[in-house]
Write a protein that holds these residues in place. Structure first.
Motif: not given
Length: 759
Positions: A426, A428, A438, A441
């Motif tokens: 992930r 960010y 975010l 993913d």
């Protein structure tokens, strides 16, 4: 010399009595490790001669009047054993290793355990003595004694290894070089290697196979590096150590081991801390290693290791030339500055491996291993914040068969290896060191495997022919669960199955000199990090590198075996070469650029001045290694710019390492070393260069045994003695001119180790 894998040898002996003679039998083993010694010469006082076999055993018919055996090997101290054939015929003999005699150790890389003089290929071996000649903070200085290999530390614990110029596709991390630890893959299924999870003290020896010569290790154009753990000696031992140095360097270690005829268990704990000489360059690493080995019978051995690593290190970032000259202590600044964004890595890893060796009979044997790895990374970077968790499993099995084909002794080796990993990744926004919104993913599955085969034939006139082949397959599958701009989708990159052949021929001119040549083909698929860059973009068009390597070398002894020389020349033509550059946001992006031509010469030599254990100066040696690299882009067009004919980015034309080692009978020792690196092109256009530099260092100490059981080692050292201003681990093709990663100025360290042995 310490070997890497302890084997329990218990040979069933028999006695045959003939008229006026008997047969003397036994085993020859290393007195320190109890491993069998291959090729030791056993000569009776009456003139009969034989050599020890692969399992260290020997059998020698001698007359009843024979009174002693002389046992010799180039790597061990010669011993004389009194015998009485009329009373006993079984003599198990242990030889003491001779210090620093590396060239005659058995080579593991091609799984035939031959002496280096009988192995065709560019191979370098680093033993524990070399690894201990510095503060043991990292493997960098030891690895850089090897010609053709350059290890860099862009920040503490941020390593990069180049074998014959493979740094170009490695802006960070280790790629295009396959690493194994204790025979188990350290390179993951996605093509990357987290060498920083190990402490330097976790490594007992290093074997480097250069170029695409490792058909037994699958795809790769850069080579293979085999790391082996240390082993406990016979008996029980416990030790502690402390080292402190400049810029807040602190290292604490504890070790305990038990060695017997049935098992060997070594437990190590190392903690290393460093405040750093640059802003945002601190490091803290804790490593627990448990390495047991069990000798179930004369036919089978089980070896394993368990590694737990907890690592934190900061990333100061690259500087421009103006910043580098003005203040090399500073970190990258600006809106995406390293301090502001807390650029750093938190990495927690757990690795466990199990290996089983079994000898079915004198002609057939098998080695099978399985392993599992789990890793978590929390990584605020200058431009984003990444959190990854990955799990990996793998297995490898190989068979060896010794036979004779029309009087030609032949060894067949064949088997396969498979790895599979699942990573949850992930990314960010990085809001001053904390995870923001975010960005993406992903679930990434990497699968790679290969089958291999090798035949080694002992031809007449002391020729040894090696034929090898591997069939390689790699696939990456990414499932994008979320992304702000593009939504969810899946992406699969499946590389076609590729054959990688190798043919090598060695001629042993005499007992001291051999020549060898080889032709090998290499295939190196992109890593997962090259396919999926840190900004979440898929690099769909990236293709594997492919190349062919031609090599010719000579190695051997002269001057009554005091001088050792190893020279290799090579020509490597690499197609679809992968290079990296930084985008405007500082993200590394990759592309294929046509072809490169890599011609080089690698030379290693050493001269033993004194080797007299009874003298006050018991040992002294001069050594040097030199690498010449004529590496050029052959076909490289970037938009309207034509870089064909330019020097290969990141490769110095000339690199020279040299040193002097001396030891005395009372226990004093001194290690001096120097490394010269020529100017390095930092961009593909060859308009920016890092200046050449010469770095020197020294380590002085006292190592001795007190009261027969307590071993003391007190030492002090200095690195960068001349206070050279240089950059180690340059950022190639860096955006904004941030090429330079300053290395520490003059720095000092001192330490003490205590080890208690109870036999």
């Amino acid at each position: 010399m310490k070997k890497t894998i302890l084997l329990y040898i218990c040979t069933c002996l028999f006695t045959t009595i003939a008229a006026a003679q008997t047969i003397v039998t036994g085993t020859i083993t290393n007195a320190h490790t109890q491993q069998p010694i291959v090729g030791a010469t056993i000569k009776a006082s009456t003139g009969q001669v034989t050599q020890s076999t692969l399992n260290g055993s020997y059998s020698l018919p001698v007359p009843m009047q024979a009174t002693y055996l002389v046992v010799s090997h180039i790597s061990f101290v010669t011993d004389t054993i009194a015998i009485a054939p009329e009373q006993t015929t079984n003599y198990n003999i242990q030889l003491q290793p001779r210090p620093m005699v590396l060239p005659e150790v058995s080579v593991q890389g091609y799984q035939t355990n031959r002496p280096l003089l009988e192995t065709a290929g560019a191979i370098s071996i680093i033993n524990s003595d070399v690894l201990q000649q510095t503060d043991e903070s990292s493997l960098v200085r030891a690895i850089n004694t090897v010609p053709g290999v350059q290890m860099e530390e862009r920040a503490p614990a941020s390593y990069r290894i180049s074998v014959r110029g493979s740094t170009l596709r490695s802006p960070y991390g280790i790629r295009n070089v396959k690493l194994y630890y204790n025979g188990i893959p350290l390179t993951e299924a996605n093509g990357t290697t987290a060498l920083n999870l190990l402490d330097a003290a976790s490594v007992g020896s290093v074997e480097v196979l250069k170029g695409p010569a490792g058909s037994l290790y699958g795809a790769g154009t850069g080579g293979a590096i085999l790391l082996e753990p240390d082993r406990a000696e016979l008996g029980r031992e416990a030790g502690i150590g402390v080292t402190v140095g400049s810029f807040g360097f602190r290292k604490y270690s504890a070790v305990a081991g038990v060695g017997s005829a049935k098992s060997n268990v070594l437990v190590q704990y190392n903690q290393q801390e460093y405040d750093g000489f640059r802003e945002q360059s601190a490091m803290n690493r804790k490593v627990l290693l448990i390495s047991p080995e069990f000798y179930l019978s004369e036919k089978q051995t089980i070896t394993s290791h368990l590694i737990y690593s907890d690592l934190y290190y900061e990333l100061p970032g690259g500087l421009t030339l103006e910043q580098y000259n003005q203040n090399p202590n500073q970190a990258r600044g600006g809106d995406f500055g390293s301090v502001k964004q807390n650029a750093s890595m938190n990495q927690e890893s757990f690795l466990i491996g199990l290996k089983h060796n079994y000898s079915f009979n004198d002609n057939w044997s098998n080695a099978t291993l399985v392993y599992g790895m789990q890793r978590f990374r929390d990584h605020p970077f200058n431009t984003d914040y990444e959190r990854n968790a990955s799990q990996e499993v793998g297995a490898r099995s190989s068979f060896a068969h010794n036979t004779t084909i029309a009087t030609i002794a032949t060894t067949f080796t064949f088997g396969g290896e498979f790895q599979r990993s699942l990573e949850v990744a992930r990314t960010y926004d990085n809001n001053s060191g904390t995870a923001g919104n975010l960005r993406s993913d992903d679930e990434i599955t990497a699968r790679t495997g290969f089958v291999f085969g090798q035949a080694e034939l002992e031809l007449p006139s002391d020729f040894i022919l090696t034929l090898a082949l591997s069939l390689n397959d790699t696939q990456y599958k990414t499932k994008r669960l979320a992304q702000v701009t593009t939504g969810n989708y899946s992406f699969v990159k499946d590389f076609e199955t590729v054959l990688s052949p190798r043919i090598a021929l060695l001629k042993k001119l005499n007992d001291q000199v051999s020549v060898h040549g080889s032709i090998s083909s290499g295939f190196s698929p992109p890593t997962e990090e090259e396919i999926l860059t840190s900004d979440g973009v898929f690099n769909n068009d990236l293709e594997p590198e492919r190349g062919t390597n031609y090599e010719l070398g000579v190695r051997g002894y002269a001057l009554q075996r005091k001088l050792y020389v190893d020279v290799v020349g090579f020509y490597f033509r690499l197609n679809e070469t992968i290079v990296s550059r930084q985008s405007t946001s500082g993200v590394a992006v990759f592309r294929n650029v046509g072809a490169t031509s890599q011609k080089g010469l690698e030379t290693a030599l050493s001269y033993t001045i004194v080797d007299a254990p009874a003298s006050w100066i018991s040992y002294s040696k001069l050594w040097a290694s030199y690498t010449y690299s004529h590496f050029r882009f052959k076909e490289y067009q970037q938009n309207t710019d034509n870089y064909s004919g330019n020097r290969l980015t990141g490769v110095a034309p000339h690199v020279l390492s040299a040193g002097f080692d001396i030891r005395t009978r009372p226990g004093f020792y001194l290690h001096l070393r120097a490394n010269y690196t020529d100017a390095i092109p930092l961009n593909d256009a060859n308009t920016v260069y890092a200046e050449s530099y010469l770095v020197t260092g020294a380590k002085l100490g006292l190592r001795r045994t007190i009261a027969s059981a307590l071993q003391l080692d007190v030492f002090a050292g200095i690195d960068n003695l001349t206070d050279e201003n240089y950059s180690l681990g340059n950022d190639l093709n860096a955006f904004g001119g941030r090429y330079y990663q300053p290395a520490p100025p003059r720095n000092y360290y001192t330490g003490i180790k205590l080890n208690y042995k109870l036999r």
